[in-house]
Scaffold this active site. Structure first.
Site, short mmCIF file in Angstrom:
data_model
loop_
_atom_site.label_atom_id
_atom_site.label_comp_id
_atom_site.label_asym_id
_atom_site.label_seq_id
_atom_site.Cartn_x
_atom_site.Cartn_y
_atom_site.Cartn_z
N SER A 220 0.92 -1.14 0.06
CA SER A 220 -0.03 0.03 0.04
C SER A 220 1.17 1.42 -0.03
O SER A 220 1.69 1.33 -0.93
CB SER A 220 -1.03 0.03 1.22
OG SER A 220 -1.98 0.89 1.02
N ASP B 208 -8.61 -6.14 -4.78
CA ASP B 208 -8.53 -4.85 -4.33
C ASP B 208 -8.99 -3.81 -5.32
O ASP B 208 -8.50 -3.54 -6.47
CB ASP B 208 -6.97 -4.92 -4.34
CG ASP B 208 -6.33 -3.57 -3.49
OD1 ASP B 208 -7.10 -2.78 -3.35
OD2 ASP B 208 -5.09 -3.36 -3.60
N HIS C 165 -8.10 -5.10 -0.38
CA HIS C 165 -6.72 -4.22 -0.26
C HIS C 165 -6.02 -4.99 0.71
O HIS C 165 -4.86 -5.05 0.95
CB HIS C 165 -7.01 -2.75 -0.01
CG HIS C 165 -5.52 -1.91 0.01
ND1 HIS C 165 -4.96 -2.10 -1.11
CD2 HIS C 165 -5.38 -1.12 0.90
CE1 HIS C 165 -3.77 -1.32 -0.84
NE2 HIS C 165 -3.92 -0.95 0.59
#
Length: 366
Positions: free
Chosen positions: A140, A305, A338
């Protein structure tokens, strides 16, 4: 670790000095070639793996991937993870004391960009006498830092591992972050960021921000598998109180977060995320931005995601290939959204581990 030299930030402000909290795992080898830097995501910190005490209910946030025999193998690597500048887990941030005023920085803490984090991490590497990382790794927002490392310090890392990341945020992502910020700023206890002086915490705003954020970290399929439409009491109730298990889960996550995280840090880090766009300095051309990179890359995305979709990872891969940079790409089938980069998904761990075995062999040979 305390740094006493002033740090010039990209916004033009200068921190007179700063502290970075960090943890290490494993041992540095004789040639100092096996060091790995983990860059954390938005709400994480330097405690990546293991337990601090017997009272800990959970291990560090990336315990799935850090430890003996895991992709980030502590029997082979010396691993460093620091709390980002502006954080609220030991590094200098808005809740820290401003040496000029003797009060918490609060809303006056200067703006931070990813490049500032990378520069401070490079100073930490200098202090640890690490000239070159075997790899800089992150998921991320941590993956974005790994990209920035490859651009700003191309000779100081051999590999970059970019997981569930993107070259910049979409308008939708920026919109989610803005709603979360407004939830915090509209809390009566926020006091324009100076809530420390009132001895309060904008808990309601933090809870709402975390609840919203958490929805975006999960997928529809993942939420359905975990909660479905299950009711708390087994049958519907009247009124607007909590009925569904997913409501209970979100409220729990929000309350937990509000007791652990600083509101000003959340505002700062979401803005840092919004502004990340290395291509903007190169005519909005990501290929030109990554032309400086010398590291080998592992890029991983997850099918469910939707916050940082596989298409965004493929943008990174395409720019690397256009520069003839060595890159391995894996699109992992996963329902966890995610948050999949935090999970023990077998195919993900297999790919990650295989690449890090390569990194370890190179480090051993150095």
């Amino acid at each position: 670790m305390a740094f006493h030299a002033p740090l010039l930030l990209e916004c033009g402000a200068t921190l007179p000095g700063y502290t970075l909290a960090y943890e290490t795992y494993g041992k540095l080898n004789a040639s100092r070639s096996n060091a790995i830097l983990i860059c954390h995501a938005l709400s994480s910190h330097h405690h990546a793996a293991g337990y601090h005490s017997m009272d800990d209910r959970k291990p560090g946030w990336w315990d799935t991937c850090v430890g003996p025999g895991k992709p980030l193998d502590t029997d082979r690597f010396f691993i460093v993870c620091s709390n980002n500048l502006g954080g609220c887990h030991g590094s200098t941030g808005p809740a820290s004391t401003n040496p000029v005023t003797g009060k918490p920085w609060g809303k006056s803490f200067p703006d931070i960009v990813v490049r500032d984090w990378v520069r401070s991490q490079a100073q930490l590497a200098d202090a640890l006498n690490i000239e070159r990382w075997a790899a800089v790794v992150g998921g991320s927002l941590g993956g974005m830092q790994a990209m920035q490392w490859s651009i700003d310090y191309p000779d100081r890392l051999a590999h970059a591992v970019v997981i569930a990341a993107a070259p910049r945020l979409s308008a939708q992502n920026i919109a989610f972050n803005e709603v979360a910020r407004q939830a915090i700023k509209s809390d009566p206890e926020f006091h324009e960021g100076n809530f420390y002086e009132y001895g309060v915490i904008p808990e309601r705003g933090l809870r709402l921000a975390r609840m919203l954020g958490h929805i975006t970290y999960l997928s529809d399929d993942g939420m359905h598998a975990k909660f479905g439409r299950e009711l708390q009491a087994g049958s519907p109730t009247k009124g607007y109180d909590m009925e569904f298990q997913v409501e209970s889960y979100l409220r729990y996550q929000g309350t937990k977060f509000a007791g652990e995280f600083d509101a000003n840090t959340y505002l700062l880090m979401t803005k840092t995320l919004d502004h990340f766009d290395p291509a903007s300095e190169y005519g909005n051309d990501l290929t030109r931005a990554l032309a400086r990179a010398r590291a080998g890359f592992l890029v991983i995305s997850f099918t469910s995601d939707w916050r940082f979709s596989p298409a965004r990872s493929r943008e990174i891969v395409r720019a690397l290939l256009e520069n003839n940079i060595d890159v391995v790409y894996a699109g992992i089938k996963a329902d966890e959204g995610h948050d999949a980069f935090l999970m023990g998904i077998p195919q993900y761990l297999e790919v990650f581990n295989a690449y890090m075995q390569r990194v370890a062999r190179e480090a051993d040979a150095a």
